[in-house]
Design an enzyme around this catalytic site. Structure first.
Site, PDB file in Angstrom:
ATOM      1  N   LEU A 148       0.822  -1.217   0.000  1.00 37.27           N
ATOM      2  CA  LEU A 148       0.000   0.000   0.000  1.00 37.27           C
ATOM      3  C   LEU A 148       0.854   1.264   0.000  1.00 37.27           C
ATOM      4  N   ALA A 149       2.143   1.125   0.234  1.00 31.27           N
ATOM      5  CA  ALA A 149       3.001   2.312   0.297  1.00 31.27           C
ATOM      6  C   ALA A 149       3.065   2.977  -1.070  1.00 31.27           C
TER       7      ALA A 149
ATOM      8  N   GLN B 248       3.608   7.300  -2.939  1.00 33.44           N
ATOM      9  CA  GLN B 248       3.337   8.738  -2.937  1.00 33.44           C
ATOM     10  C   GLN B 248       1.982   8.806  -3.624  1.00 33.44           C
ATOM     11  N   SER B 249       0.923   8.993  -2.851  1.00 37.59           N
ATOM     12  CA  SER B 249      -0.427   8.723  -3.359  1.00 37.59           C
ATOM     13  C   SER B 249      -1.217   9.973  -3.725  1.00 37.59           C
TER      14      SER B 249
ATOM     15  N   THR C 102      -5.049   1.449  -9.185  1.00 39.93           N
ATOM     16  CA  THR C 102      -5.963   2.567  -8.973  1.00 39.93           C
ATOM     17  C   THR C 102      -6.807   2.898 -10.204  1.00 39.93           C
TER      18      THR C 102
ATOM     19  N   GLU D 126      -7.152   5.724 -11.224  1.00 43.33           N
ATOM     20  CA  GLU D 126      -6.425   6.772 -11.953  1.00 43.33           C
ATOM     21  C   GLU D 126      -5.784   6.213 -13.225  1.00 43.33           C
TER      22      GLU D 126
ATOM     23  N   TYR E 291       1.639  10.438 -11.137  1.00 41.80           N
ATOM     24  CA  TYR E 291       1.192   9.401 -10.200  1.00 41.80           C
ATOM     25  C   TYR E 291       0.578   8.233 -10.960  1.00 41.80           C
TER      26      TYR E 291
ATOM     27  N   LYS F 142       1.765   4.380 -11.305  1.00 43.86           N
ATOM     28  CA  LYS F 142       0.902   3.258 -10.907  1.00 43.86           C
ATOM     29  C   LYS F 142       0.711   2.263 -12.062  1.00 43.86           C
TER      30      LYS F 142
ATOM     31  N   ARG G 200      -8.932   9.569   6.101  1.00 45.11           N
ATOM     32  CA  ARG G 200      -8.386  10.080   4.846  1.00 45.11           C
ATOM     33  C   ARG G 200      -7.455  11.258   5.142  1.00 45.11           C
TER      34      ARG G 200
HETATM   35  P1  NAP Z   1      -2.011   7.174   2.022  1.00 46.20           P
HETATM   36  O1  NAP Z   1      -2.946   7.436   3.155  1.00 46.20           O
HETATM   37  O2  NAP Z   1      -1.376   8.320   1.320  1.00 46.20           O
HETATM   38  O3  NAP Z   1      -0.866   6.195   2.559  1.00 46.20           O
HETATM   39  C1  NAP Z   1       0.313   5.987   1.830  1.00 46.20           C
HETATM   40  C2  NAP Z   1       1.273   5.192   2.692  1.00 46.20           C
HETATM   41  O4  NAP Z   1       2.512   5.021   1.954  1.00 46.20           O
HETATM   42  C3  NAP Z   1       1.654   5.886   4.021  1.00 46.20           C
HETATM   43  O5  NAP Z   1       1.719   4.917   5.035  1.00 46.20           O
HETATM   44  C4  NAP Z   1       3.040   6.431   3.709  1.00 46.20           C
HETATM   45  O6  NAP Z   1       3.849   6.578   4.858  1.00 46.20           O
HETATM   46  C5  NAP Z   1       3.581   5.302   2.850  1.00 46.20           C
HETATM   47  N1  NAP Z   1       4.781   5.674   2.118  1.00 46.20           N
HETATM   48  C6  NAP Z   1       4.963   6.736   1.299  1.00 46.20           C
HETATM   49  N2  NAP Z   1       6.222   6.753   0.840  1.00 46.20           N
HETATM   50  C7  NAP Z   1       6.861   5.690   1.381  1.00 46.20           C
HETATM   51  C8  NAP Z   1       8.172   5.171   1.303  1.00 46.20           C
HETATM   52  N3  NAP Z   1       9.109   5.751   0.557  1.00 46.20           N
HETATM   53  N4  NAP Z   1       8.477   4.038   1.992  1.00 46.20           N
HETATM   54  C9  NAP Z   1       7.547   3.439   2.761  1.00 46.20           C
HETATM   55  N5  NAP Z   1       6.287   3.890   2.906  1.00 46.20           N
HETATM   56  C10 NAP Z   1       5.949   4.999   2.207  1.00 46.20           C
HETATM   57  O7  NAP Z   1      -2.744   6.297   0.898  1.00 46.20           O
HETATM   58  P2  NAP Z   1      -4.068   5.395   1.007  1.00 46.20           P
HETATM   59  O8  NAP Z   1      -5.228   6.230   0.646  1.00 46.20           O
HETATM   60  O9  NAP Z   1      -4.046   4.622   2.270  1.00 46.20           O
HETATM   61  O10 NAP Z   1      -3.837   4.423  -0.230  1.00 46.20           O
HETATM   62  C11 NAP Z   1      -3.116   3.189  -0.074  1.00 46.20           C
HETATM   63  C12 NAP Z   1      -2.608   2.743  -1.424  1.00 46.20           C
HETATM   64  O11 NAP Z   1      -3.703   2.570  -2.328  1.00 46.20           O
HETATM   65  C13 NAP Z   1      -1.678   3.737  -2.105  1.00 46.20           C
HETATM   66  O12 NAP Z   1      -0.733   2.982  -2.837  1.00 46.20           O
HETATM   67  C14 NAP Z   1      -2.591   4.497  -3.056  1.00 46.20           C
HETATM   68  O13 NAP Z   1      -1.853   5.007  -4.122  1.00 46.20           O
HETATM   69  C15 NAP Z   1      -3.540   3.399  -3.475  1.00 46.20           C
HETATM   70  N6  NAP Z   1      -4.889   3.812  -3.846  1.00 46.20           N
HETATM   71  C16 NAP Z   1      -5.627   4.603  -3.024  1.00 46.20           C
HETATM   72  C17 NAP Z   1      -6.925   4.926  -3.354  1.00 46.20           C
HETATM   73  C18 NAP Z   1      -7.778   5.794  -2.459  1.00 46.20           C
HETATM   74  O14 NAP Z   1      -8.801   6.293  -2.946  1.00 46.20           O
HETATM   75  N7  NAP Z   1      -7.442   5.934  -1.192  1.00 46.20           N
HETATM   76  C19 NAP Z   1      -7.485   4.436  -4.552  1.00 46.20           C
HETATM   77  C20 NAP Z   1      -6.707   3.613  -5.360  1.00 46.20           C
HETATM   78  C21 NAP Z   1      -5.419   3.291  -4.989  1.00 46.20           C
HETATM   79  P3  NAP Z   1       3.892   7.963   5.717  1.00 46.20           P
HETATM   80  O15 NAP Z   1       2.771   7.840   6.698  1.00 46.20           O
HETATM   81  O16 NAP Z   1       5.221   7.906   6.317  1.00 46.20           O
HETATM   82  O17 NAP Z   1       3.689   9.087   4.742  1.00 46.20           O
HETATM   83  N1  GDD Z   2      -7.183  17.396  -3.481  1.00 45.93           N
HETATM   84  C1  GDD Z   2      -8.012  18.307  -4.008  1.00 45.93           C
HETATM   85  N2  GDD Z   2      -8.089  19.549  -3.433  1.00 45.93           N
HETATM   86  N3  GDD Z   2      -8.733  17.962  -5.081  1.00 45.93           N
HETATM   87  C2  GDD Z   2      -9.591  18.881  -5.581  1.00 45.93           C
HETATM   88  C3  GDD Z   2      -9.722  20.152  -5.031  1.00 45.93           C
HETATM   89  C4  GDD Z   2      -8.929  20.512  -3.910  1.00 45.93           C
HETATM   90  O1  GDD Z   2      -8.988  21.616  -3.387  1.00 45.93           O
HETATM   91  N4  GDD Z   2     -10.669  20.817  -5.736  1.00 45.93           N
HETATM   92  C5  GDD Z   2     -11.088  19.997  -6.694  1.00 45.93           C
HETATM   93  N5  GDD Z   2     -10.438  18.810  -6.612  1.00 45.93           N
HETATM   94  C6  GDD Z   2     -10.611  17.676  -7.534  1.00 45.93           C
HETATM   95  C7  GDD Z   2      -9.311  17.177  -8.122  1.00 45.93           C
HETATM   96  O2  GDD Z   2      -8.891  18.018  -9.200  1.00 45.93           O
HETATM   97  C8  GDD Z   2      -9.749  15.781  -8.573  1.00 45.93           C
HETATM   98  O3  GDD Z   2     -10.369  15.847  -9.835  1.00 45.93           O
HETATM   99  C9  GDD Z   2     -10.796  15.382  -7.523  1.00 45.93           C
HETATM  100  O4  GDD Z   2     -11.144  16.574  -6.821  1.00 45.93           O
HETATM  101  C10 GDD Z   2     -10.327  14.340  -6.519  1.00 45.93           C
HETATM  102  O5  GDD Z   2      -9.088  14.750  -5.998  1.00 45.93           O
HETATM  103  P1  GDD Z   2      -8.399  13.979  -4.760  1.00 45.93           P
HETATM  104  O6  GDD Z   2      -9.342  13.891  -3.635  1.00 45.93           O
HETATM  105  O7  GDD Z   2      -7.086  14.633  -4.512  1.00 45.93           O
HETATM  106  O8  GDD Z   2      -8.237  12.481  -5.282  1.00 45.93           O
HETATM  107  P2  GDD Z   2      -7.756  11.887  -6.682  1.00 45.93           P
HETATM  108  O9  GDD Z   2      -8.966  11.343  -7.372  1.00 45.93           O
HETATM  109  O10 GDD Z   2      -6.903  12.826  -7.426  1.00 45.93           O
HETATM  110  O11 GDD Z   2      -6.807  10.684  -6.201  1.00 45.93           O
HETATM  111  C11 GDD Z   2      -7.221   9.792  -5.165  1.00 45.93           C
HETATM  112  O12 GDD Z   2      -7.937   8.711  -5.709  1.00 45.93           O
HETATM  113  C12 GDD Z   2      -7.188   7.878  -6.602  1.00 45.93           C
HETATM  114  C13 GDD Z   2      -8.144   6.780  -7.096  1.00 45.93           C
HETATM  115  O13 GDD Z   2      -8.850   7.236  -8.208  1.00 45.93           O
HETATM  116  C14 GDD Z   2      -5.958   9.326  -4.444  1.00 45.93           C
HETATM  117  O14 GDD Z   2      -6.322   8.589  -3.306  1.00 45.93           O
HETATM  118  C15 GDD Z   2      -5.107   8.431  -5.339  1.00 45.93           C
HETATM  119  O15 GDD Z   2      -4.034   7.893  -4.579  1.00 45.93           O
HETATM  120  C16 GDD Z   2      -5.995   7.311  -5.868  1.00 45.93           C
HETATM  121  O16 GDD Z   2      -5.258   6.468  -6.714  1.00 45.93           O
END
Ligand code: NAP
Ligand code: GDD
Length: 337
Positions: free
Chosen positions: A80-81, A83-84, A125, A127, A149, A153, A184
């Protein structure tokens, strides 16, 4: 007792997955990286900080992962690690490539060297679909990534499939659509809004600034999505699955629903960068558009079709957008009192 190793345990999904696996009877080992101040607030909030074994790794350092796998002997590894944060990937594209793309190879190589029987989950993802080629998006939809990003991915996704095919490693990819929760990160749009609305409600802030109001996402509840990750490692054969709710809503709608929950109705005035959201009763400005939050290349709309996961894993998203907003807003109001 089975051992699971989670990279990124300090993140949103890592914390929920750790909680879920502990309740399933696993021993949970989590990889965390050294920061100037420790980032364990999510594990603390879930009350599991003392139940997990924390090991220092950096996904950029393959040796650190090899050592831990050799030491703790997991049967499952969840990668899961990353830069997300998509916006950050435009300002830090090389770091994002190293961590989010090559970091995956570091973990896969560690598995290949230490024990090829370890099952591997890769956090792919929605994305990857970026400028979506089909509506809704499913496992067979062509990819069109729109950020450093998403490109990173894409590499992580294909290198996982490559290790599955080349070395017969049980390597599964979950193409997860956006999933949110009270855990979040505050930089992501849903939580940024629930936090700001809570502060406005509690009289601590007057308004907040936002980027593209018209971006649309398929937002689900993170706590449910981590169950899908585990299910993907319990199948006969490793595969790729989409997890999504199948519903789409805009950032604008998310703002409206959050304010509705605190009995405020938003009236939108103006257009583009001049658009503002006012309290329809008092006329006070609550939302301003700030182009600093726009992205160089935007993903306009994502909506997933999770029917394969439903059919083969028995997984389905239950919590939909309004209930999710309520869960998150309630927690932020409590935090911001
Ligand atoms: P998150 O809250 O940003 O967590 C990312 C994790 O990665 C944190 O624990 C962070 O550690 C760690 N990390 C970053 N750089 C690292 C490094 N160099 N070495 C080791 N650990 C590192 O993300 P999340 O929302 O839980 O998402 C989990 C995974 O699913 C990510 O890979 C993300 O890209 C993917 N994903 C997320 C979503 C979503 O909507 N949430 C959707 C699709 C895919 P620190 O706490 O030290 O920063
Ligand atoms: N962050 C952010 N901040 N997004 C904004 C804002 C703002 O002020 N205003 C509008 N947005 C729009 C972004 O341009 C994007 O289109 C949408 O809101 C969602 O942005 P985020 O919540 O930052 O998420 P994301 O969709 O770019 O990425 C997240 O979801 C992916 C899965 O589709 C992350 O969790 C990724 O790690 C993950 O892969």
């Amino acid at each position: 007792m089975k051992t699971a190793f989670i990279t990124g345990i300090t993140g949103q999904d890592g914390a929920y997955l750790a909680e879920f696996l502990l309740r399933k009877g696993y021993k949970v080992v989590g990889g965390f990286r050294r920061l100037s101040s420790p980032n364990f607030w999510r594990l603390e909030e879930l009350g599991i900080l003392n139940e997990v074994q924390l090991e220092e790794i950096d996904i950029l350092d393959a040796a650190s992962i090899i050592r831990i796998l050799d030491k703790v002997k997991p049967v499952e590894v969840y990668n899961l690690a990353a830069q997300s944060f998509v916006a950050h990937s435009f300002s830090n594209p090389i770091l994002t490539g190293n961590v989010t793309a090559l970091g995956v190879t570091n973990v896969l190589e560690a598995i290949r060297i230490v024990n090829k029987e370890i099952k591997f989950y890769q956090a792919s993802t929605s994305e990857l679909f970026g400028r979506a080629q089909e509506i809704p998006q499913k496992e067979t939809t062509p990819f069109y990534p729109r950020s450093p990003y998403a490109v990173a991915k894409l590499y992580g996704h294909w290198i996982t499939i490559n290790y599955r095919e080349s070395y017969n490693i049980f390597a599964a990819c979950g193409i997860l659509f956006n999933h949110e929760s009270p855990l979040r990160g505050i930089e992501f749009v849903t939580r940024k809004i629930t936090d700001a609305v809570a502060k406005i409600y509690n009289g601590k802030q007057d308004y907040f600034e936002i980027g593209n109001l018209n971006a649309k996402r398929d937002w689900g509840y993170a706590k449910e999505y981590v169950v899908g990750m585990w299910l993907m490692l319990q199948t006969q054969k490793p595969d790729t699955y989409v997890l999504a709710t199948g519903e789409v809503h805009s950032v604008r709608e998310w703002i409206e629903v959050c304010f509705e929950l605190v009995n405020k109705k938003i009236q939108w005035i103006g257009e583009g960068v001049s658009e503002i959201g006012k309290d329809s009763k008092t006329g006070k400005i609550l939302v301003k558009v700030n182009p600093d939050f726009f992205r160089p290349a935007e993903v306009d709309m994502l909506i997933g079709d999770a029917s394969k996961a439903k059919k083969e894993l028995g997984w389905e998203a239950k919590v939909k957008y309004k209930e999710l907003a309520e869960i998150m807003l309630r927690k932020d109001i409590e935090r911001n009192k």
